[in-house]
Write a protein that holds these residues in place. Sequence first.
Motif, PDB file in Angstrom:
ATOM      1  N   VAL A  42      46.960  32.275  43.285  1.00 39.56           N
ATOM      2  CA  VAL A  42      47.663  31.003  43.094  1.00 39.56           C
ATOM      3  C   VAL A  42      46.789  30.034  42.306  1.00 39.56           C
ATOM      4  N   VAL A  43      45.502  29.988  42.629  1.00 44.51           N
ATOM      5  CA  VAL A  43      44.579  29.101  41.916  1.00 44.51           C
ATOM      6  C   VAL A  43      44.456  29.552  40.457  1.00 44.51           C
ATOM      7  N   MET A  44      44.332  30.855  40.229  1.00 46.13           N
ATOM      8  CA  MET A  44      44.228  31.368  38.864  1.00 46.13           C
ATOM      9  C   MET A  44      45.503  31.074  38.079  1.00 46.13           C
ATOM     10  N   ALA A  45      46.649  31.214  38.714  1.00 42.34           N
ATOM     11  CA  ALA A  45      47.913  30.921  38.045  1.00 42.34           C
ATOM     12  C   ALA A  45      47.999  29.446  37.675  1.00 42.34           C
ATOM     13  N   ALA A  46      47.558  28.581  38.558  1.00 41.97           N
ATOM     14  CA  ALA A  46      47.594  27.143  38.276  1.00 41.97           C
ATOM     15  C   ALA A  46      46.690  26.804  37.088  1.00 41.97           C
ATOM     16  N   PHE A  47      45.492  27.375  37.058  1.00 41.52           N
ATOM     17  CA  PHE A  47      44.594  27.126  35.933  1.00 41.52           C
ATOM     18  C   PHE A  47      45.163  27.691  34.636  1.00 41.52           C
ATOM     19  N   PHE A  48      45.790  28.856  34.704  1.00 39.78           N
ATOM     20  CA  PHE A  48      46.387  29.458  33.508  1.00 39.78           C
ATOM     21  C   PHE A  48      47.523  28.588  32.978  1.00 39.78           C
ATOM     22  N   ILE A  49      48.359  28.099  33.872  1.00 41.55           N
ATOM     23  CA  ILE A  49      49.465  27.231  33.454  1.00 41.55           C
ATOM     24  C   ILE A  49      48.916  25.950  32.824  1.00 41.55           C
ATOM     25  N   ALA A  50      47.875  25.389  33.426  1.00 37.06           N
ATOM     26  CA  ALA A  50      47.262  24.181  32.865  1.00 37.06           C
ATOM     27  C   ALA A  50      46.680  24.466  31.485  1.00 37.06           C
ATOM     28  N   LEU A  51      46.077  25.632  31.301  1.00 34.05           N
ATOM     29  CA  LEU A  51      45.525  25.997  30.001  1.00 34.05           C
ATOM     30  C   LEU A  51      46.622  26.126  28.953  1.00 34.05           C
ATOM     31  N   VAL A  52      47.712  26.783  29.303  1.00 31.20           N
ATOM     32  CA  VAL A  52      48.824  26.945  28.365  1.00 31.20           C
ATOM     33  C   VAL A  52      49.421  25.589  28.005  1.00 31.20           C
ATOM     34  N   VAL A  53      49.602  24.729  28.990  1.00 31.28           N
ATOM     35  CA  VAL A  53      50.149  23.393  28.726  1.00 31.28           C
ATOM     36  C   VAL A  53      49.225  22.623  27.792  1.00 31.28           C
ATOM     37  N   THR A  54      47.924  22.702  28.017  1.00 33.91           N
ATOM     38  CA  THR A  54      46.957  22.009  27.163  1.00 33.91           C
ATOM     39  C   THR A  54      47.012  22.535  25.735  1.00 33.91           C
ATOM     40  N   ILE A  55      47.097  23.856  25.583  1.00 29.64           N
ATOM     41  CA  ILE A  55      47.164  24.448  24.242  1.00 29.64           C
ATOM     42  C   ILE A  55      48.435  24.015  23.533  1.00 29.64           C
ATOM     43  N   VAL A  56      49.552  24.043  24.234  1.00 34.87           N
ATOM     44  CA  VAL A  56      50.822  23.658  23.610  1.00 34.87           C
ATOM     45  C   VAL A  56      50.813  22.188  23.220  1.00 34.87           C
ATOM     46  N   LYS A  57      50.269  21.333  24.063  1.00 35.22           N
ATOM     47  CA  LYS A  57      50.237  19.901  23.756  1.00 35.22           C
ATOM     48  C   LYS A  57      49.313  19.594  22.581  1.00 35.22           C
ATOM     49  N   SER A  58      48.276  20.402  22.383  1.00 32.94           N
ATOM     50  CA  SER A  58      47.322  20.120  21.310  1.00 32.94           C
ATOM     51  C   SER A  58      47.787  20.660  19.964  1.00 32.94           C
TER      52      SER A  58
END
Length: 62
Positions: free
Chosen positions: A11-27
Amino acid sequence: MEYVSALLPPVVMAAFFIALVVTIVKSQGGPNKAKEDAVVDAALARAEATRQADGSAGPGRV
């Protein structure tokens, strides 16, 4: 209680992965896109100039 300790790491890894994808998409795009493109274009131009100065064969050249 064992199921909590078994599920916590994924669950923690999934949350970090989702945050990473969101950051990449926003940038992507926006005001930084032109600056990033300019940096890449400059690096490619430098590499091309170095390759031509060395006289090495490029793609499609013999």
